[in-house]
Design an enzyme around this catalytic site. Structure first.
Site, PDB file in Angstrom:
ATOM      1  N   ILE B  61       0.842  -1.197   0.000  1.00  0.00           N
ATOM      2  CA  ILE B  61       0.000   0.000   0.000  1.00  0.00           C
ATOM      3  C   ILE B  61       0.879   1.250   0.000  1.00  0.00           C
ATOM      4  CG2 ILE B  61      -2.159  -0.805   1.002  1.00  0.00           C
ATOM      5  CD1 ILE B  61      -0.997  -0.159   3.732  1.00  0.00           C
ATOM      6  N   PRO B  62       1.546   1.517  -1.129  1.00  0.00           N
ATOM      7  CA  PRO B  62       2.350   2.737  -1.191  1.00  0.00           C
ATOM      8  C   PRO B  62       1.446   3.950  -0.993  1.00  0.00           C
ATOM      9  CG  PRO B  62       1.988   1.837  -3.387  1.00  0.00           C
ATOM     10  CD  PRO B  62       1.473   0.816  -2.414  1.00  0.00           C
ATOM     11  N   HIS B  63       1.925   4.949  -0.299  1.00  0.00           N
ATOM     12  CA  HIS B  63       1.104   6.152  -0.158  1.00  0.00           C
ATOM     13  C   HIS B  63       1.943   7.410  -0.076  1.00  0.00           C
ATOM     14  CE1 HIS B  63       1.343   4.102   3.817  1.00  0.00           C
ATOM     15  NE2 HIS B  63       1.791   5.278   4.219  1.00  0.00           N
ATOM     16  N   GLY B  64       1.361   8.488  -0.544  1.00  0.00           N
ATOM     17  CA  GLY B  64       2.066   9.773  -0.514  1.00  0.00           C
ATOM     18  C   GLY B  64       1.121  10.864  -0.057  1.00  0.00           C
TER      19      GLY B  64
END
Lengths: 456, 148
Positions: B61-64
């Site tokens: 779950i990559p997040h920015g």
């Protein structure tokens, strides 16, 4: 088994909640009771209460950011990163149950006092809780403002009228900014306590309106409660379609809430509240002689009666209320002096009557002296808890003496907290110290006479 | 809406972690959820550096959280055994990529992301995801799990 956990990560978007879920699942499989506090981007959810912590067998911290730790003092505690909870929550729970007891830094009495304060905070309910929330947010403003004003007065009472001088700037910081903010902040955080975030703006605006109408401290309390309940009503009765819900907290609640509270103040309640506030201030400032001494005596009894509990806080809130005028208050001085006496008197007693206290109490006496000097009445609680029937009457008597004498000497104080460290803001400080010493001596001697010798 | 069919990519062409993030970000840019692709990708990679967002069970779950995000979004990408430095050492098959503006006032979407995170820990939810073969099916799975 009861397990508690706290999860937190830097962005607080995903891992906080995944770790919480993993720990909850693993605990449930083991048949343990579990509660997980999540500190993510949504804010603190499912916050652990003092009761939860008291009943817990072990605490798990799965956090990559710092979280408040002091509350876990005396519990088995294991602290790991968030990813460890995702990797093997099962093992984490087993580790926690075998973990060493966590000990918060700082000495025991101070910890105890902090614990008692936290517990009382959890227990306080309803209107009292809302009021105290407002007061606790207001105090730093009053302290900063009051001390800046006191510093300005050190250049002479009218030195600030000379524009462009340091005295004038200090007065602008203290009176123009600090004291100007404190009433809106009080109202705002009463409303915040009632209605959560949406209450803040409405409460602060309501508080500012109260200031404009000279309704003062009393007006701010009315505005704060009104704002909180008005916002709750708006939340309950104004229903928007789902797509428009986003504008509730940014548009509907602040605009309608402020208009309802503000206009009610201008058209209906502002004038009577202002009149009551003015009458109260006139009555208090005009009071002298026997009446003032009697008031000081009652304040003293209240300050010592429950040492930081509701009765003490009622007297304290009353004292801060008299400060709003911006000049020194005799009542505030009596409140602080009387509040300092119980721990100071008990500390002195442990020093004079060595055979009446246990070794642990004698050690605690030193900490109590520091707490007393800082006006933390709660410092007396450990002594009172051990022997309430002898200790409480002694400290009430001493505090009453100090309250009455402080009023009789007409000592005044322009800040609401700080103990010894704000004595420079006391008018008639020499006699004020006499009043405090007299009360301290009364408490110490009465305690020494009433308490039985410790059997060795 | 946090996610819609336009934000679901099945399958993702790229075979590396950085490639997958780039490809998904390109889609987010094309549908107007981000204003500056480079800035968003940099924020996501910086987050990955702290520690991998591959949380195990073949899910990442990559997040920015960055100003480059114009509207909060959730993306789903089906990838094939991409190495993501996962905690459990396994390659990743499902990627949920998240974008949140730096100054996000409301918290509704955060609640949904919190819920998604909790769902990911459930075996059943993960197998439903694996069985879904197109965007509509993914949407159905999310709906069924009260994420939409």
């Amino acid at each position: 088994m009861r397990i508690l956990a706290v999860t937190a990560c830097p962005t607080g978007i995903a891992h906080t909640y995944m770790a919480a879920e993993a720990i909850e699942e693993a605990a449930k499989k083991k048949g343990y009771e579990i509660k997980v506090e999540t500190r993510g981007s949504v804010g603190v959810e499912n916050e652990l209460t003092s009761e939860d912590i008291a009943a817990a067998d072990a605490i798990i911290l799965a956090c990559d950011t710092s979280v408040p730790m002091d509350r876990f003092s005396g519990k088995k505690l294991v602290s790991v990163g968030v990813s460890d909870a995702l990797k093997d929550a099962n093992k984490l729970i087993e580790d926690a149950l075998k973990a060493p007891i966590y000990k918060a830094s700082g000495n025991d009495l101070v910890d105890d006092v902090a614990g008692i304060k936290a517990k009382r905070k959890d227990e306080s309910k309803g209107a009292y809780k809302h009021l105290m929330n407002g007061v606790s947010f207001m105090i730093p403003f009053v302290v900063a403002g009051g001390i800046a004003i006191a510093l300005s007065f050190m250049f002479g009472y009218d030195a600030f009228q000379q524009e462009g001088t340091l005295a004038a700037y200090l007065m602008n910081i203290g009176g123009g900014a600090g004291f100007a903010l404190m009433i809106p902040v009080l109202a705002g955080y009463i409303a915040y306590s009632i209605a959560d975030r949406p209450g803040l703006a409405v409460g602060m605006i309501g508080g500012s309106v109260a200031v404009q109408l000279n309704a003062g401290f009393l007006g701010a309390i009315v505005a704060g409660f009104m704002a909180g309940y008005v916002v709750n009503l708006i939340k309950k009765y104004i229903k928007l379609p789902k797509t428009l819900q986003g504008i509730m907290p940014v548009l509907i609640i602040p605009v309608f809430g402020s208009l309802i509270v503000g206009l009610s103040f201008f058209y209906i309640i502002g004038t009577p509240v202002a009149a009551i506030n003015t009458a109260m201030n006139n009555f208090l400032t005009g009071m002298s002689g026997t009446n003032a001494v009697l008031l000081g005596l009652i304040i003293g009894l209240m300050m010592a009666f429950d040492m930081g509990g509701p009765v003490n806080k009622a007297a304290y809130a009353f004292g801060t209320g008299t400060l709003v005028a911006g000049t020194g208050s005799a009542i505030m001085a009596a409140v602080m002096g009387a509040g300092m006496v119980p721990p100071l008197g008990l500390a002195l007693a442990t020093f004079i009557f060595k055979d009446k206290f246990t070794l642990a109490e004698k050690e605690a006496g030193k900490a109590a002296a520091v707490l007393g000097a800082s006006f933390i009445t709660e410092g007396a609680i450990p002594f009172a808890a051990a022997d309430p029937l002898r200790v409480i009457p002694s400290i009430m008597a001493g505090a009453a003496v100090t309250g009455a004498l402080s009023m009789a000497f007409n000592a005044t104080l322009s800040v609401p907290h700080g103990g010894l460290f704000v004595f420079f803001a006391v008018e008639n400080v020499a006699m004020y110290i006499v009043a405090i010493l007299a009360g301290t001596a009364v408490t110490a001697i009465l305690t020494g006479m009433l308490k039985k010798k410790i059997e060795v | 809406m946090l996610i819609n069919e336009e934000l679901i990519v099945i399958p993702v062409q790229q075979k590396t972690k950085e490639g997958v993030i780039e490809e998904l970000a390109e889609v987010a840019l094309s549908v107007g959820r981000i204003a500056d692709k480079a800035q968003y990708v940099a924020a996501v990679l910086k987050r990955e550096e702290e520690y991998s967002t591959a949380v195990g069970f073949h899910v990442a779950i990559p997040h920015g959280k960055t100003d480059a995000v114009t509207e909060p979004f959730l993306m789903y990408g089906r990838v094939e055994k991409v190495d993501w430095n996962a905690l459990d050492g396994e390659p990743v098959d499902h990627v949920f990529m998240i974008g949140v503006p730096e100054k996000e006032a409301g918290s509704t979407h955060l609640q949904i992301l919190a819920k998604l995170s909790r769902r990911l820990m459930k075996e059943e939810f993960r197998s439903e995801l694996t069985e879904a073969t197109n965007a509509q099916a993914i949407i159905d799975v999310l709906k069924k799990n009260e994420l939409l």
